[in-house]
Design an enzyme around this catalytic site. Structure first.
Site, PDB file in Angstrom:
ATOM      1  N   GLY A 308       0.823  -1.202   0.000  1.00  0.00           N
ATOM      2  CA  GLY A 308       0.000   0.000   0.000  1.00  0.00           C
ATOM      3  C   GLY A 308       0.863   1.260   0.000  1.00  0.00           C
ATOM      4  O   GLY A 308       1.976   1.291  -0.540  1.00  0.00           O
ATOM      5  N   SER A 309       0.359   2.296   0.663  1.00  0.00           N
ATOM      6  CA  SER A 309       0.945   3.634   0.512  1.00  0.00           C
ATOM      7  C   SER A 309       2.317   3.814   1.145  1.00  0.00           C
ATOM      8  O   SER A 309       2.964   4.844   0.927  1.00  0.00           O
ATOM      9  CB  SER A 309      -0.017   4.682   1.074  1.00  0.00           C
ATOM     10  OG  SER A 309      -1.185   4.744   0.271  1.00  0.00           O
ATOM     11  N   THR A 310       2.794   2.844   1.952  1.00  0.00           N
ATOM     12  CA  THR A 310       4.173   2.967   2.433  1.00  0.00           C
ATOM     13  C   THR A 310       5.147   2.966   1.253  1.00  0.00           C
ATOM     14  O   THR A 310       6.240   3.514   1.348  1.00  0.00           O
ATOM     15  CB  THR A 310       4.528   1.817   3.399  1.00  0.00           C
ATOM     16  OG1 THR A 310       4.271   0.563   2.752  1.00  0.00           O
ATOM     17  CG2 THR A 310       3.716   1.912   4.683  1.00  0.00           C
ATOM     18  N   SER A 364      -1.339  11.153   1.516  1.00  0.00           N
ATOM     19  CA  SER A 364      -1.334   9.840   0.846  1.00  0.00           C
ATOM     20  C   SER A 364      -2.249   9.818  -0.375  1.00  0.00           C
ATOM     21  O   SER A 364      -3.106   8.948  -0.534  1.00  0.00           O
ATOM     22  CB  SER A 364      -1.757   8.746   1.834  1.00  0.00           C
ATOM     23  OG  SER A 364      -1.303   7.489   1.393  1.00  0.00           O
TER      24      SER A 364
END
Length: 589
Positions: A308-310, A364
């Protein structure tokens, strides 16, 4: 009456035949004796000795596994069962024993039983009863220490032997159980017990002696002892107290969120040393069967999940490195963004917004990330992921490590080529994600994660495991700018609940759809946060990952666990509080 003449030719022939037969038989026997006594005496003597020779095992001790402070996580004890053969002992009135000076003396059975009872601290009548009769086996004592076993065997009592018994114990129970693993009758069966089995296991020795036909030890025959060689011990980089705290915090949070599982990883930024790698439902190596098979391993290295957004931290570093963008670059972000026929929107509804690139990452936003990332070629996107270790095993010595799933860029479909920019269409282990942030914290240099501090010989000699040189993912300046963006996520963006009093902290949240356990389709979500501190000189990276929490995924926060663990880490290792002002980059213009 007619009398036959014994000197007749027929009678003479019979006598000659009989005589020749007897001579031939004597020659065969004589030749055989000559062969035995003259030509091959050693072979027959050796065979006789082989029949007399008895060998008993001297057990080696498996090496221990300890944490960085020497706290024992796994250890072995070598004990011996003293056993007897009543049928042999009962028929022995006297036997010979060699004393300490080498003299041979005759010992009665009664005296032998008294000596044995004294060593085993048992009534002589009990020992006599156990060793009397026609039985072929009986236990006299169980799990005696090697010193007592040696003393018993020196008595030389007929029909009394020892059998080694090895026991493996895990004093900390499930703490670091998924890392340590466990053993079975064959040796290492899981975790480090399995992958380091060749180092941990020792080499058994043996005691060789000779017995007569009656089973009594021949005291004057050679006694050969080959000592056992114990295995090496292993010192880990793990801190047991920190590991315990992480596991407890995870169990509490996962319980509150009704999550399938969760994990925490703590890595030292400048060395790659893993200080904690905790899992929920961690296996207790003392009783591995009590834990479900799917929970016995280390998901931190085995589970390949969409980050995901990491992953936007990698995209940000790549775009800055290539000169495409800077933290304060200004972007006009529409409610949705279409590129090459693919439409992208954000997790929250919004109109047209004026955002800095730091603000894109701070909130994000998939739209703004794709707008910037599209200027990286497919090959560049792939290459930067690889530079940060995505798609490659880290090499940590745990079984079943996954390399993740990173398809070659020419295999990406029209959506995947952009989705990888915000952590979809790619799967990686929690440890891979943690190490990508380690590189950003470490001035752009990616290190190999280290789980082994040293190997320790049985005599206590330590052999430290040297740190391998790292590989540069991005320049030091790019890493610094990326860290400023990550700190602003905490100070001005969407992760304001991340707080460690006294320290500057930075990091990135992540939300992704979870791949179903069957491997087919999606099922639930993954919520994560990866952060580092102190931002003026990052020393530690902490990752928190929660799989399939119940409820609205956008209302899930991993902040309580992160804040708790990062505070403990900084305190445990004596990291000085921050003395410089926090970075808080503008999010809008």
């Amino acid at each position: 009456m007619r009398i036959h003449d014994v000197s007749s030719p027929r009678s003479t022939a019979r006598v000659r035949v009989g005589f020749c037969f007897m001579v031939a038989l004597l020659l065969v026997v004589g030749c055989r004796v000559v062969v035995i006594q003259g030509f091959d005496p050693e072979s027959y003597a050796s065979k006789a000795a082989d029949r007399r020779t008895q060998v008993s095992a001297l057990a080696s001790e498996r090496g221990a596994i300890v944490d960085r402070n020497g706290t024992v996580l796994a250890q072995s004890t070598v004990r011996y069962d003293i056993v007897g053969t009543p049928k042999v002992n009962s028929t022995t009135e006297t036997f010979r024993r060699v004393d300490g000076s080498g003299s041979v003396r005759t010992v009665t059975r009664d005296q032998g039983l008294q000596d044995l009872a004294g060593l085993l601290d048992l009534p002589e009548s009990d020992v006599r009863g156990l060793l009397t009769g026609d039985g072929l086996f009986t236990y006299l004592a169980k799990a005696v220490d090697p010193g007592l076993e040696r003393a018993v065997m020196e008595l030389g009592i007929p029909g009394v032997e020892s059998r080694p018994v090895k026991k493996r114990a895990y004093p900390q129970g499930p703490v670091a159980g998924s890392i340590v693993g466990f053993t079975n009758d064959e040796g290492g069966a899981a975790g480090l017990e399995l992958t380091l089995d060749d180092r941990l296991k020792g080499r058994d020795g043996e005691r060789t002696y000779q017995t007569g036909a009656d089973g009594i030890i021949i005291p004057t025959a050679p006694l050969e002892v080959v000592p056992a060689t114990n295995g090496q011990s292993v010192k880990l980089t793990i801190d047991t107290d920190l590991q315990y705290a992480a596991q407890q915090a995870l169990e509490t949070q996962a319980g509150k969120l009704s999550a399938d599982w969760a994990n925490v990883i703590v890595v030292e930024a400048k060395t790659g040393k893993i200080r904690a790698m905790a899992e929920t439902n961690s296996v207790d190596p003392n009783d591995p069967g009590a834990t479900a098979p799917e929970d016995r391993g280390a998901r931190s290295v085995q589970a390949a999940i969409e980050p995901g957004s990491t992953e936007k931290a990698i995209t940000a570093a790549a775009a800055i490195e290539e000169g495409i963008v800077s933290p304060d670059s200004q972007l006009v972000i529409p409610p949705g963004y279409t590129v090459n026929g693919q439409y992208f929107k954000d997790s929250f509804d919004h109109g047209t917004e004026k955002r800095t690139f730091a603000g894109v990452i701070g909130s994000s936003m998939n739209t703004g990330t794709v707008m910037v990332g599209q200027d990286l070629s497919r090959q560049q996107r792939y290459d930067y992921l690889r530079r940060f270790g995505i798609g490659s095993r880290t090499g940590v010595p745990l079984p079943g490590e996954s390399s993740g799933l990173l398809a070659a860029p020419d295999q990406w479909d029209g959506r995947q080529e952009f989705a990888v920019l915000f952590g979809q269409g790619v799967a990686q282990t929690p440890l891979q994600t943690t190490m990508a942030f380690q590189a950003i914290a470490n001035g752009g240099v990616l290190l190999k994660p280290r789980l082994i501090e040293a190997y320790v010989d049985p005599d206590g000699t330590e052999h430290p495991v040297e740190q391998e040189p790292g590989t540069r993912a991005v320049s030091e300046d790019t890493a610094r700018q990326t860290r400023d963006i990550l700190e602003s996520v905490v100070t001005a963006g969407g992760a304001k609940d991340i707080k460690v009093p006294g320290y500057r902290v930075g990091g990135k949240t992540g939300t992704a759809e979870a791949i179903a356990e069957s491997g087919r389709g999606l099922d639930g979500y993954t919520a994560s946060f990866v952060g580092m501190a102190p931002m003026d000189d990052p020393q530690y990276v902490v990752m928190v990952n929660v799989q399939r929490p119940a409820g609205n995924i956008y209302g899930i926060s991993t902040a309580p666990v992160f804040n708790n663990i990062m505070a403990r880490v900084l305190s445990t290792f004596g990291v000085a509080p921050s003395r410089t002002a926090s970075v808080s980059l503008a999010q809008k213009f």
